[in-house]
Design an enzyme around this catalytic site. Structure first.
Site, PDB file in Angstrom:
ATOM      1  N   SER A 147       0.847  -1.200   0.000  1.00 48.94           N
ATOM      2  CA  SER A 147       0.000   0.000   0.000  1.00 48.94           C
ATOM      3  C   SER A 147       0.876   1.241   0.000  1.00 48.94           C
ATOM      4  CB  SER A 147      -0.887   0.020   1.252  1.00 48.94           C
ATOM      5  OG  SER A 147      -1.562   1.269   1.345  1.00 48.94           O
TER       6      SER A 147
ATOM      7  N   TYR B 229      -1.693  -0.565  10.297  1.00 47.65           N
ATOM      8  CA  TYR B 229      -1.893  -1.054   8.924  1.00 47.65           C
ATOM      9  C   TYR B 229      -0.723  -0.613   8.036  1.00 47.65           C
ATOM     10  CZ  TYR B 229      -3.875  -1.169   4.187  1.00 47.65           C
ATOM     11  OH  TYR B 229      -4.080  -1.385   2.847  1.00 47.65           O
TER      12      TYR B 229
HETATM   13  P1  NAI Z   1     -11.298  -5.835   0.543  1.00 45.83           P
HETATM   14  O1  NAI Z   1     -11.603  -5.718   2.003  1.00 45.83           O
HETATM   15  O2  NAI Z   1     -12.408  -5.712  -0.430  1.00 45.83           O
HETATM   16  O3  NAI Z   1     -10.490  -7.174   0.228  1.00 45.83           O
HETATM   17  C1  NAI Z   1      -9.694  -7.831   1.161  1.00 45.83           C
HETATM   18  C2  NAI Z   1     -10.068  -9.292   1.128  1.00 45.83           C
HETATM   19  O4  NAI Z   1      -9.206 -10.040   1.986  1.00 45.83           O
HETATM   20  C3  NAI Z   1     -11.505  -9.523   1.619  1.00 45.83           C
HETATM   21  O5  NAI Z   1     -12.191 -10.321   0.699  1.00 45.83           O
HETATM   22  C4  NAI Z   1     -11.297 -10.258   2.937  1.00 45.83           C
HETATM   23  O6  NAI Z   1     -12.334 -11.147   3.245  1.00 45.83           O
HETATM   24  C5  NAI Z   1     -10.004 -11.004   2.649  1.00 45.83           C
HETATM   25  N1  NAI Z   1      -9.360 -11.454   3.880  1.00 45.83           N
HETATM   26  C6  NAI Z   1      -9.141 -10.740   5.000  1.00 45.83           C
HETATM   27  N2  NAI Z   1      -8.547 -11.521   5.928  1.00 45.83           N
HETATM   28  C7  NAI Z   1      -8.402 -12.741   5.370  1.00 45.83           C
HETATM   29  C8  NAI Z   1      -7.867 -13.968   5.821  1.00 45.83           C
HETATM   30  N3  NAI Z   1      -7.356 -14.081   7.073  1.00 45.83           N
HETATM   31  N4  NAI Z   1      -7.865 -15.041   4.986  1.00 45.83           N
HETATM   32  C9  NAI Z   1      -8.360 -14.933   3.738  1.00 45.83           C
HETATM   33  N5  NAI Z   1      -8.896 -13.795   3.258  1.00 45.83           N
HETATM   34  C10 NAI Z   1      -8.914 -12.711   4.066  1.00 45.83           C
HETATM   35  O7  NAI Z   1     -10.215  -4.691   0.255  1.00 45.83           O
HETATM   36  P2  NAI Z   1      -9.307  -4.365  -1.007  1.00 45.83           P
HETATM   37  O8  NAI Z   1      -9.244  -2.901  -1.082  1.00 45.83           O
HETATM   38  O9  NAI Z   1      -9.719  -5.141  -2.198  1.00 45.83           O
HETATM   39  O10 NAI Z   1      -7.892  -4.891  -0.487  1.00 45.83           O
HETATM   40  C11 NAI Z   1      -7.092  -5.834  -1.156  1.00 45.83           C
HETATM   41  C12 NAI Z   1      -5.641  -5.547  -0.792  1.00 45.83           C
HETATM   42  O11 NAI Z   1      -5.299  -4.260  -1.268  1.00 45.83           O
HETATM   43  C13 NAI Z   1      -5.347  -5.540   0.710  1.00 45.83           C
HETATM   44  O12 NAI Z   1      -4.109  -6.165   0.955  1.00 45.83           O
HETATM   45  C14 NAI Z   1      -5.282  -4.070   1.010  1.00 45.83           C
HETATM   46  O13 NAI Z   1      -4.504  -3.796   2.150  1.00 45.83           O
HETATM   47  C15 NAI Z   1      -4.667  -3.519  -0.246  1.00 45.83           C
HETATM   48  N6  NAI Z   1      -4.851  -2.099  -0.477  1.00 45.83           N
HETATM   49  C16 NAI Z   1      -6.093  -1.540  -0.648  1.00 45.83           C
HETATM   50  C17 NAI Z   1      -6.209  -0.176  -0.860  1.00 45.83           C
HETATM   51  C18 NAI Z   1      -7.513   0.504  -1.033  1.00 45.83           C
HETATM   52  O14 NAI Z   1      -7.535   1.746  -1.073  1.00 45.83           O
HETATM   53  N7  NAI Z   1      -8.638  -0.202  -1.145  1.00 45.83           N
HETATM   54  C19 NAI Z   1      -5.029   0.686  -0.921  1.00 45.83           C
HETATM   55  C20 NAI Z   1      -3.799  -0.021  -0.751  1.00 45.83           C
HETATM   56  C21 NAI Z   1      -3.723  -1.344  -0.540  1.00 45.83           C
END
Ligand code: NAI
Length: 247
Positions: free
Chosen positions: A142, A156
């Site tokens: 991120s 985070y």
């Molecule tokens: P999101 O919350 O939609 O997706 C994250 C997914 O990870 C969810 O489906 C959740 O159920 C799953 N997850 C969480 N803990 C888990 C576990 N223990 N085992 C298996 N699955 C698990 O959020 P998003 O935005 O799609 O995030 C995806 C990645 O992108 C993350 O690593 C996040 O930190 C990163 N990110 C997101 C940003 C944003 O602005 N949305 C910015 C920078 C990084």
């Protein structure tokens, strides 16, 4: 075409990555922790593009579950060629002085330990010395790793700093094994994660501070991930791709 595992891919950036990779002809393992209906629906959607796809439940912060996830992939899809470490959590905004150990450890286990465990299983399968054919890993970090997320979630941001260091170190460690390890650093991407952080409209609030004046879409991150996984990036390892609208 390859067999690619995307952790936490039932929604958000992971789901968008699944759609982009499926359109390029890759078979997919869609990992989810809790949202089976969404994962099953995504599997159906990407199968319509003519690829093989499976949904496998696993909490990727748990070692035994990670091992079972990779074994399921071996049996049902075939040899792993790529891993996208995407699963992550954001906890409600608060200053560091209010964070307790339970919160910090939960966040680090989910966002950092899981990436290590999945890298480990991927290397066991892809490293030439283990009889593998090489492959590629993309870690979703991120922009917070650079920016620090003061007053919002420094825990985070620090977890993503650890992912940057993991990427750098591991990319060197496995370069001779045919495995490339790269990182994307998304900025302000329109997903439900911000709701989990307690501020669904966070991007609206911060967008005036983003040089491009807007948040990004999950697809804009997915396209970069797909390129880093592809042979077009065959000489790219240990790299960091900023996807943050210039921030
Ligand atoms: P999101 O919350 O939609 O997706 C994250 C997914 O990870 C969810 O489906 C959740 O159920 C799953 N997850 C969480 N803990 C888990 C576990 N223990 N085992 C298996 N699955 C698990 O959020 P998003 O935005 O799609 O995030 C995806 C990645 O992108 C993350 O690593 C996040 O930190 C990163 N990110 C997101 C940003 C944003 O602005 N949305 C910015 C920078 C990084």
């Amino acid at each position: 075409m390859g067999n690619i595992l995307i952790t936490g891919s039932s929604r958000g950036i992971g789901a968008a990555t699944a759609r982009v990779l499926a359109a390029k002809g890759h078979n997919l393992c869609i990992n989810y922790n809790q949202s089976q209906p969404a994962a099953d629906q995504l599997v159906k959607q990407v199968q319509q593009l003519g690829i093989k796809a499976i949904a496998v439940q696993a909490d990727v912060s748990q070692e035994q579950q990670v091992m079972a996830l990779f074994n399921a992939m071996d049996e049902q899809l075939g040899p792993l060629t790529g891993l996208v470490n995407n699963a992550g959590i954001l906890l409600p905004q608060m200053p560091v002085e209010q964070m307790d150990a339970a919160r910090i450890n939960r966040l680090l286990t989910t966002n950092v330990t899981s990436y290590f465990l999945c890298c480990k299983e991927a290397i066991k399968r892809m490293a030439i010395k283990h009889g593998g054919r090489g492959g590629a890993i993309v870690n979703v970090s991120s922009a917070a790793a650079r920016l620090g997320a003061a007053g919002e979630y420094v825990d985070y941001a620090a977890s993503k700093g650890a992912i940057d260091t993991l990427t750098r170190g591991l990319s060197v460690e496995v370069a001779s094994q045919g495995i490339r390890v790269n990182c994307v650093r998304p900025g302000f991407i329109d997903t439900k994660m911000h709701t989990d952080g307690g501020e669904p409209d966070r991007i609206e609030r911060v967008k005036s501070a983003i040089p491009m004046g807007r948040g990004g879409t999950p697809e804009e991150v997915a396209n970069a991930i797909a390129w880093l996984l592809s042979d077009e990036a065959s000489y790219v390892t240990g790299s960091f791709t900023e996807i943050a609208g210039g921030r």
